[in-house]
Design a protein around this motif. Sequence first.
Motif, PDB file in Angstrom:
ATOM      1  N   SER A 102       0.819  -1.202   0.000  1.00 52.99           N
ATOM      2  CA  SER A 102       0.000   0.000   0.000  1.00 52.99           C
ATOM      3  C   SER A 102       0.862   1.264   0.000  1.00 52.99           C
ATOM      4  CB  SER A 102      -0.921  -0.011   1.216  1.00 52.99           C
ATOM      5  OG  SER A 102      -1.611   1.215   1.347  1.00 52.99           O
ATOM      6  N   PHE A 103       0.270   2.357  -0.455  1.00 56.37           N
ATOM      7  CA  PHE A 103       0.949   3.654  -0.428  1.00 56.37           C
ATOM      8  C   PHE A 103       1.261   4.074   1.012  1.00 56.37           C
ATOM      9  CE2 PHE A 103       0.610   8.403  -0.419  1.00 56.37           C
ATOM     10  CZ  PHE A 103       1.757   8.656  -1.160  1.00 56.37           C
ATOM     11  N   LEU A 104       0.413   3.668   1.966  1.00 56.92           N
ATOM     12  CA  LEU A 104       0.675   3.973   3.374  1.00 56.92           C
ATOM     13  C   LEU A 104       1.955   3.292   3.836  1.00 56.92           C
ATOM     14  CD1 LEU A 104      -2.909   3.607   4.916  1.00 56.92           C
ATOM     15  CD2 LEU A 104      -1.794   5.670   4.024  1.00 56.92           C
ATOM     16  N   ASP A 105       2.174   2.076   3.349  1.00 57.93           N
ATOM     17  CA  ASP A 105       3.410   1.342   3.644  1.00 57.93           C
ATOM     18  C   ASP A 105       4.604   2.034   3.001  1.00 57.93           C
ATOM     19  OD1 ASP A 105       5.490  -0.450   3.915  1.00 57.93           O
ATOM     20  OD2 ASP A 105       4.358  -2.191   3.265  1.00 57.93           O
ATOM     21  N   LYS A 106       4.451   2.471   1.764  1.00 59.21           N
ATOM     22  CA  LYS A 106       5.569   3.091   1.034  1.00 59.21           C
ATOM     23  C   LYS A 106       6.033   4.387   1.697  1.00 59.21           C
ATOM     24  CE  LYS A 106       7.096   4.331  -3.614  1.00 59.21           C
ATOM     25  NZ  LYS A 106       8.108   3.268  -3.677  1.00 59.21           N
ATOM     26  N   LEU A 107       5.110   5.116   2.303  1.00 54.40           N
ATOM     27  CA  LEU A 107       5.494   6.364   2.968  1.00 54.40           C
ATOM     28  C   LEU A 107       6.432   6.118   4.148  1.00 54.40           C
ATOM     29  CD1 LEU A 107       2.148   8.399   3.012  1.00 54.40           C
ATOM     30  CD2 LEU A 107       4.195   8.882   1.666  1.00 54.40           C
ATOM     31  N   SER A 108       6.466   4.897   4.652  1.00 52.88           N
ATOM     32  CA  SER A 108       7.347   4.597   5.787  1.00 52.88           C
ATOM     33  C   SER A 108       8.800   4.403   5.371  1.00 52.88           C
ATOM     34  CB  SER A 108       6.852   3.342   6.518  1.00 52.88           C
ATOM     35  OG  SER A 108       7.073   2.180   5.744  1.00 52.88           O
ATOM     36  N   TYR A 120      16.614  13.364   5.204  1.00 55.46           N
ATOM     37  CA  TYR A 120      15.647  13.498   4.107  1.00 55.46           C
ATOM     38  C   TYR A 120      16.122  12.740   2.869  1.00 55.46           C
ATOM     39  CZ  TYR A 120      12.528  15.778   0.738  1.00 55.46           C
ATOM     40  OH  TYR A 120      11.600  16.019  -0.239  1.00 55.46           O
ATOM     41  N   LEU A 121      17.392  12.860   2.553  1.00 55.41           N
ATOM     42  CA  LEU A 121      17.932  12.168   1.374  1.00 55.41           C
ATOM     43  C   LEU A 121      17.963  10.651   1.567  1.00 55.41           C
ATOM     44  CD1 LEU A 121      20.872  14.607   0.581  1.00 55.41           C
ATOM     45  CD2 LEU A 121      18.829  14.255  -0.828  1.00 55.41           C
ATOM     46  N   SER A 122      18.003  10.209   2.832  1.00 58.25           N
ATOM     47  CA  SER A 122      18.085   8.769   3.087  1.00 58.25           C
ATOM     48  C   SER A 122      16.803   8.027   2.743  1.00 58.25           C
ATOM     49  CB  SER A 122      18.422   8.528   4.566  1.00 58.25           C
ATOM     50  OG  SER A 122      17.306   8.821   5.393  1.00 58.25           O
ATOM     51  N   GLY A 123      15.727   8.749   2.476  1.00 59.50           N
ATOM     52  CA  GLY A 123      14.450   8.097   2.217  1.00 59.50           C
ATOM     53  C   GLY A 123      14.174   7.766   0.776  1.00 59.50           C
ATOM     54  N   PHE A 124      15.106   8.024  -0.136  1.00 60.05           N
ATOM     55  CA  PHE A 124      14.802   7.863  -1.555  1.00 60.05           C
ATOM     56  C   PHE A 124      15.480   6.674  -2.218  1.00 60.05           C
ATOM     57  CE2 PHE A 124      14.095  12.404  -0.750  1.00 60.05           C
ATOM     58  CZ  PHE A 124      12.817  12.556  -1.258  1.00 60.05           C
ATOM     59  N   LEU A 156     -10.397   3.810   1.847  1.00 59.35           N
ATOM     60  CA  LEU A 156     -10.811   4.753   2.869  1.00 59.35           C
ATOM     61  C   LEU A 156     -10.909   4.038   4.224  1.00 59.35           C
ATOM     62  CD1 LEU A 156     -11.764   7.636   3.536  1.00 59.35           C
ATOM     63  CD2 LEU A 156     -14.108   6.871   3.085  1.00 59.35           C
ATOM     64  N   GLY A 157     -10.233   4.589   5.225  1.00 62.53           N
ATOM     65  CA  GLY A 157     -10.210   3.980   6.545  1.00 62.53           C
ATOM     66  C   GLY A 157      -9.087   2.983   6.739  1.00 62.53           C
ATOM     67  N   GLU A 158      -8.317   2.709   5.696  1.00 61.16           N
ATOM     68  CA  GLU A 158      -7.187   1.781   5.801  1.00 61.16           C
ATOM     69  C   GLU A 158      -6.103   2.383   6.698  1.00 61.16           C
ATOM     70  OE1 GLU A 158      -3.639   0.145   2.848  1.00 61.16           O
ATOM     71  OE2 GLU A 158      -5.611   0.573   1.999  1.00 61.16           O
ATOM     72  N   THR A 159      -5.459   1.540   7.474  1.00 57.69           N
ATOM     73  CA  THR A 159      -4.387   1.993   8.368  1.00 57.69           C
ATOM     74  C   THR A 159      -3.150   1.119   8.180  1.00 57.69           C
ATOM     75  OG1 THR A 159      -5.134   0.588  10.190  1.00 57.69           O
ATOM     76  CG2 THR A 159      -6.016   2.832  10.092  1.00 57.69           C
ATOM     77  N   PHE A 160      -2.022   1.670   8.573  1.00 54.35           N
ATOM     78  CA  PHE A 160      -0.763   0.919   8.562  1.00 54.35           C
ATOM     79  C   PHE A 160       0.074   1.397   9.742  1.00 54.35           C
ATOM     80  CE2 PHE A 160       3.703   0.267   7.472  1.00 54.35           C
ATOM     81  CZ  PHE A 160       3.691  -1.081   7.130  1.00 54.35           C
ATOM     82  N   ARG A 161       0.733   0.457  10.417  1.00 58.06           N
ATOM     83  CA  ARG A 161       1.589   0.796  11.558  1.00 58.06           C
ATOM     84  C   ARG A 161       2.830  -0.087  11.558  1.00 58.06           C
ATOM     85  NH1 ARG A 161      -1.766  -1.977  16.626  1.00 58.06           N
ATOM     86  NH2 ARG A 161      -2.669  -3.677  15.405  1.00 58.06           N
ATOM     87  N   CYS A 162       3.912   0.474  12.001  1.00 57.74           N
ATOM     88  CA  CYS A 162       5.169  -0.252  12.128  1.00 57.74           C
ATOM     89  C   CYS A 162       6.074   0.564  13.051  1.00 57.74           C
ATOM     90  CB  CYS A 162       5.827  -0.477  10.760  1.00 57.74           C
ATOM     91  SG  CYS A 162       6.269   1.052   9.901  1.00 57.74           S
ATOM     92  N   CYS A 163       7.270   0.084  13.279  1.00 63.71           N
ATOM     93  CA  CYS A 163       8.205   0.828  14.113  1.00 63.71           C
ATOM     94  C   CYS A 163       9.625   0.351  13.843  1.00 63.71           C
ATOM     95  CB  CYS A 163       7.858   0.696  15.600  1.00 63.71           C
ATOM     96  SG  CYS A 163       7.987  -0.990  16.226  1.00 63.71           S
ATOM     97  N   TRP A 164      10.588   1.099  14.346  1.00 60.67           N
ATOM     98  CA  TRP A 164      12.006   0.781  14.203  1.00 60.67           C
ATOM     99  C   TRP A 164      12.677   0.906  15.563  1.00 60.67           C
ATOM    100  CZ3 TRP A 164       9.055   3.584  10.975  1.00 60.67           C
ATOM    101  CH2 TRP A 164       9.017   3.210   9.629  1.00 60.67           C
ATOM    102  N   ILE A 216       2.480   5.617  12.263  1.00 58.56           N
ATOM    103  CA  ILE A 216       1.046   5.361  12.133  1.00 58.56           C
ATOM    104  C   ILE A 216       0.542   6.132  10.916  1.00 58.56           C
ATOM    105  CG2 ILE A 216      -1.226   5.568  13.209  1.00 58.56           C
ATOM    106  CD1 ILE A 216       0.511   3.661  14.703  1.00 58.56           C
ATOM    107  N   ALA A 217      -0.220   5.467  10.040  1.00 58.38           N
ATOM    108  CA  ALA A 217      -0.774   6.140   8.862  1.00 58.38           C
ATOM    109  C   ALA A 217      -2.210   5.683   8.654  1.00 58.38           C
ATOM    110  CB  ALA A 217       0.067   5.845   7.621  1.00 58.38           C
ATOM    111  N   GLU A 218      -3.025   6.580   8.126  1.00 56.08           N
ATOM    112  CA  GLU A 218      -4.433   6.262   7.854  1.00 56.08           C
ATOM    113  C   GLU A 218      -4.880   6.993   6.597  1.00 56.08           C
ATOM    114  OE1 GLU A 218      -8.834   6.375  10.075  1.00 56.08           O
ATOM    115  OE2 GLU A 218      -7.124   7.448  10.943  1.00 56.08           O
TER     116      GLU A 218
END
Length: 731
Positions: A325-331, A360-364, A379-387, A399-401
């Motif tokens: 998901s795009f929510l996952d990709k943003l992480s 910022y550059l490390s994310g690409f 709509l209403g989809e969520t994604f969560r993870c941590c490091w 956390i993303a929604e």
Amino acid sequence: DTFLSLPLKESSSPTEKLARKESLKVQKMNYRQEKKRATKELFSALKDPSVVIMSNWLKIRGTLKSWTKLWCALKPGVLLIYKSQSLEHWVGTVLLNACKLIERPSKKDGFCFKLYHPLEKSIWAMKGPKGETVGSITQPLPSNYLIFRAASETDGHCWMDALELALSCSSFYKLTAKSSRDGDLSSSSDSSNILHLLQSTALTDQELLQLNDSMLENSHMENDGYSDKSEREAHEDSDTAANDTGGRLTEESDMDQSDDLSPFLQATAYVEQDEEEMGEAGEASQVETVSEENKGLIWTLLKQLRPGMDLSKVVLPTFILEPRSFLDKLSDYYYHANLLSQAVTEESPYCRMKQVLRWYLSGFYKKPKGLKKPYNPILGETFRCCWLHPQTDSCTFYIAEQVSHHPPVSAFYISNKKDGFCIGGSILAKSKFYGNSLSAILDGKARLLFLTRDEEYVITMPYAHCKGILYGTMTLELGGNITIECEKTKYCAELEFKLKPFLGSSCNVNRVSGKIRMGEDVLATVDGHWDGEVLLHEKRTGHQGVLWSPNAGVRKQRLRRQVVQLEQQGPFESERLWTHVTSAIIAKDQNKATQEKFVLEETQRQEARERGERPWCPRLFTLNTDTSEWQYKYADTKPWDSDSCLVQFEKDGIIQAKVRPRRQHGAFTYSHTWTGQQKVSSAFKREPNCGVSLGFLSQCARCNKEVKDLALIEASIASIQKSHNALFTTC
């Protein structure tokens, strides 16, 4: 006579010595055979499904004071606990030799009884019947007792009688364990597993103390809710009805009024993610040759489009989808969040800006293999993870929604209070079609806040540009101008992501350039490749150095992402929501992937029709009408107080901090048992690690042992002093 007897012993003949030696060999051989026979019988009793005194479903109360229905198989000397009747999901093994059994009063229907260690030591074996070291996922269970609830009083008395019988069999296991310590272990791996499982059964008190310290579960700090203290303070249970789900897993509350249940005990348990896919640097991983079959699909799609048209409502073919998901990709921007931890500690605002730009550059540089687009979130989809941050013993939560579908808006929040930073923002994804190319514009801002410095950095994003749709090779690039601004310090970083010129060479791919300025004064310039090396040139000193370079050493230092296991996710969490589509794409079954994707999209359309004019209310984010930006409902921007804050954790998408109780003196860490040592397991691995997992509370076993050792030393000193005083008194 005494002196005469000594020469007689020394003058024993060689024949007698040889006979005694042979006799000893025979005794040792008989001993080993007897030991192997006992071990074989024990192993057979544990492995043979017919050797069962009693087995049935029982409800067991966990450390969270809620009840879980588990399958219990009682064998001579041990109680095996499973999640299912098929005996495939082992939860734990209780060693009955050190246990006491007692009926436990309760207002609830049924019959309660309790197995416990009278000295409050661990009752658990370290391994399962097949050598398992990690139990199946369930709520944390106490270490030194278990409270059971049978369906009826009759069933409860049957279990009590059966347990009394099993407890009486424990002498056999004590004898077996004792013999295993006196001689060599059998070479059989099965036998060694069983002996290792039962090796703690016949130890001295001191050995038992040391062994149990190393066997303590992560939930061992919890006390029985019906302890003597609870009986003095409160006599009533607060029980709620159970919700049975097919006999596999049910829960009900049974908490004493005197219990002070910490919300941290209910925190989400994370496991380390499997190996991630990484595209190689340069243009090679950003181009893709479309097959003739897929070209036909593209042509069919393009006939519906016009130049300048927004593609947010267009259904794209699945062969161009990245299976996440795009929510996952943003992480992807937080695998090097430790750079932000370092930025907070920088004293110079200029150095902090450089460090933020480096992060910022490390994310690409993490790219999929080929030209791929992530799923449009539901709509209403969520994604969560941590490091986990090994250097600072902290954790960064993500956390993303999906807060809006038309237009598609994704909101996100990142927090690491202990290291002093949090990030919030939202992205409006827009797609524009230009004939032979299209652009995916990420319209929105992220706000990075350094908690201890009260500094906010406002960050924008580049756009993704895909060309070669009708003719040429399909290529994906990043383009556009971005800024990172801090109003408080007046520092600003500007970057330009450059598209490859029409006649440019491969060295012109993925170019980025920019500058760092304070007001109108340019302090440094930046130039390089966003998926490779980026150089920074200091204007004042003329010094040029590497600002960022994702070389092999840097990639090896990437933080390990922790995710929620699929079976523990909610129905609207990304991985579980898209699991059928992802499986079909990985299997290269595009027809099935299209069908599964259509089912999700059609369900969303039906829900929108049923909702009508009623606005959608996101669960975790709210819209700030003054700034028109989405904000996390549970944001906590107070600086970390090491005197009062124990640990930060997440539950059901809510990031919060556990505050230290007044009586609490121990420190807490993020344990490695929560990470690499159990990639697909729960927090049930019983290890002597010092730490706390986010799935449950754990007292440091090593520190606990040191406290006990110190108490023993103090007791010994007191005893010596008492003896000396008595001696002097006598004198």
